[in-house]
Design an enzyme around this catalytic site. Structure first.
Site, PDB file in Angstrom:
ATOM      1  NE  ARG A  21     128.959 -16.900   7.610  1.00  0.00           N
ATOM      2  CZ  ARG A  21     130.258 -17.159   7.556  1.00  0.00           C
ATOM      3  NH1 ARG A  21     131.148 -16.204   7.744  1.00  0.00           N
ATOM      4  NH2 ARG A  21     130.671 -18.398   7.314  1.00  0.00           N
ATOM      5  CB  THR A 105     126.701   4.254  14.987  1.00  0.00           C
ATOM      6  OG1 THR A 105     125.894   4.340  13.819  1.00  0.00           O
ATOM      7  CG2 THR A 105     126.427   2.971  15.734  1.00  0.00           C
ATOM      8  CB  ILE A 127     129.364   3.570   1.438  1.00  0.00           C
ATOM      9  CG1 ILE A 127     128.469   4.816   1.464  1.00  0.00           C
ATOM     10  CG2 ILE A 127     128.548   2.295   1.437  1.00  0.00           C
ATOM     11  CD1 ILE A 127     127.736   5.045   0.149  1.00  0.00           C
ATOM     12  CG  ASP A 128     129.765   8.486   3.826  1.00  0.00           C
ATOM     13  OD1 ASP A 128     129.351   8.124   2.710  1.00  0.00           O
ATOM     14  OD2 ASP A 128     129.073   9.138   4.625  1.00  0.00           O
ATOM     15  NE  ARG A 172     126.179  12.349   5.682  1.00  0.00           N
ATOM     16  CZ  ARG A 172     125.608  11.561   6.562  1.00  0.00           C
ATOM     17  NH1 ARG A 172     124.372  11.768   6.921  1.00  0.00           N
ATOM     18  NH2 ARG A 172     126.258  10.566   7.123  1.00  0.00           N
ATOM     19  CD  GLU A 188     139.181  17.216 -18.182  1.00  0.00           C
ATOM     20  OE1 GLU A 188     139.358  16.239 -18.924  1.00  0.00           O
ATOM     21  OE2 GLU A 188     140.045  18.097 -17.986  1.00  0.00           O
ATOM     22  CE  LYS A 214     139.103  14.586 -21.932  1.00  0.00           C
ATOM     23  NZ  LYS A 214     140.013  14.435 -20.859  1.00  0.00           N
ATOM     24  NE  ARG A 247     120.858  14.805 -21.829  1.00  0.00           N
ATOM     25  CZ  ARG A 247     120.821  15.734 -22.781  1.00  0.00           C
ATOM     26  NH1 ARG A 247     121.430  16.902 -22.587  1.00  0.00           N
ATOM     27  NH2 ARG A 247     120.198  15.510 -23.915  1.00  0.00           N
ATOM     28  NE  ARG A 256     123.014   3.682   2.705  1.00  0.00           N
ATOM     29  CZ  ARG A 256     122.259   4.719   3.094  1.00  0.00           C
ATOM     30  NH1 ARG A 256     122.697   5.949   2.959  1.00  0.00           N
ATOM     31  NH2 ARG A 256     121.084   4.514   3.630  1.00  0.00           N
TER      32      ARG A 256
END
Ligand code: F6P
Length: 322
Positions: A21, A105, A127-128, A172, A188, A214, A247, A256
């Site tokens: 824009r 790019t 975003i990196d 990455r 942690e 903890k 987990r 993203r």
């Protein structure tokens, strides 16, 4: 310059639309026509172009993704592909191009400019946060807030069930997202590609934490960590210490998407405007970025060298405060 083009390339990032824009409206303000190229370098090779008028970029400043779509292009890495792209740009009367993207790019833009006479100016959209020449890349602020909110939610479950969670975030080659979200969520530990991960030390620290009562913990893992992704690291840690029910969550592409934060919209507007003005001054081969409070150009070769080094001292904050 009478006509310029804009495209988005590589991984999409929140704020790309706000930047399209800004580029479109700045060009029109200066009496310059704007062409949108779809699907990055792929669309450039295919001549997949559209004229952009002011109303075409209405109501997109707040939207994630990119109206021009994005792609990674293997064809543009070949000399033949770049020659076809050049002919497409020439035929459409395009005299300058704004590229919104990251390392890949700008590497493409740099090679193209060594071969052909159409200037490119870059806007750091990833975003990196892994580009030199800017304190912050477009989309990083939104991504870390998205990841932080997700980890906050995971923490609720970790706490309720006395569990240890390994949470994998994107990155990455760099740990910017991991370190920021790790500090912000009181993790942690944060495991990043820039430092050697010591599984035995991590297991030892968790054992000590359990002895100190903890009951739950979050470990944030950047996807590019040297010991592997979160699933693998969780297994390696559990082989040495399985005192917690464990987990693993991989946040993935949720990071993203989404509406850009206020900071990203402002950054997109500033950088988009500056990119067009660089082209109109006859400059090319640079990326515009924000350093401290100023908008400054940096050559593509400097921007893509991964010189935006993580301040690994930030990991001390995690260690002291956890
Ligand atoms: O470069 C941005 C990024 O989101 C990286 O953090 C991640 O490794 C990669 O893109 C994922 O790419 P894709 O969407 O092609 O899987």
């Amino acid at each position: 310059m009478k006509k310029i083009a804009v495209f988005t390339s590589g991984g999409d990032s929140p704020g790309m639309n706000a930047c399209i824009r800004a580029i479109t409206r700045t060009a029109i303000y200066h009496g310059v026509e704007v062409v949108g190229i779809y699907r990055g370098y792929e669309g450039m090779i295919d001549g997949d172009f559209t004229n952009l008028a002011s109303h075409d970029v209405s109501n997109i400043i707040q939207k994630g993704g990119t109206i021009l779509k994005s792609a990674r292009s293997a064809r543009f890495m070949t000399k033949e592909g770049r020659a076809i792209a050049y002919n497409q740009l020439k035929q459409a009367g395009i005299e300058g191009v704004v590229a919104i993207g990251g390392n890949g790019t700008f590497t493409g833009a740099k090679v193209f400019m060594e071969e052909f006479d159409i200037p490119f100016v870059g806007v750091p959209g990833t975003i990196d946060n892994d580009l030199a020449g800017t304190d912050i890349t477009l989309g990083y602020d939104t991504a870390i807030n998205t990841a932080m909110e997700a980890i906050d939610k995971i923490k609720d479950t970790a706490h309720a069930h006395n569990r240890l969670f390994f949470v994998e975030v994107m990155g990455r080659d760099v740990g910017f997202i991991a370190v920021a979200t790790g500090i912000a969520t009181g993790a942690e530990a944060v495991l990043i590609p820039e430092t050697k991960t010591d599984i035995a030390a991590l297991a030892k620290a968790l054992r000590k934490n359990l002895r100190n009562k903890k009951t739950s913990s979050i470990i944030v893992v950047a996807e590019g960590d040297d010991e592997g992704g979160a699933l693998l690291i969780a297994k390696k840690v559990q082989a040495l210490f399985d005192g917690y029910e464990t987990r693993t969550t991989i946040l993935g592409h949720v990071q993203r998407g989404g509406n850009p934060s206020c900071a990203d919209r402002v950054l997109a507007s500033r950088l988009g405007l500056a990119a067009v003005e660089e082209l109109l001054k006859g400059k090319g081969g640079v990326m515009v970025g924000q350093i401290h409070r100023d908008i400054v150009p940096t050559s593509f070769s400097t921007a893509i060298k991964h010189e935006n080094k993580m301040d690994t001292g930030l990991l001390n904050i995690v260690e002291i405060l956890s």
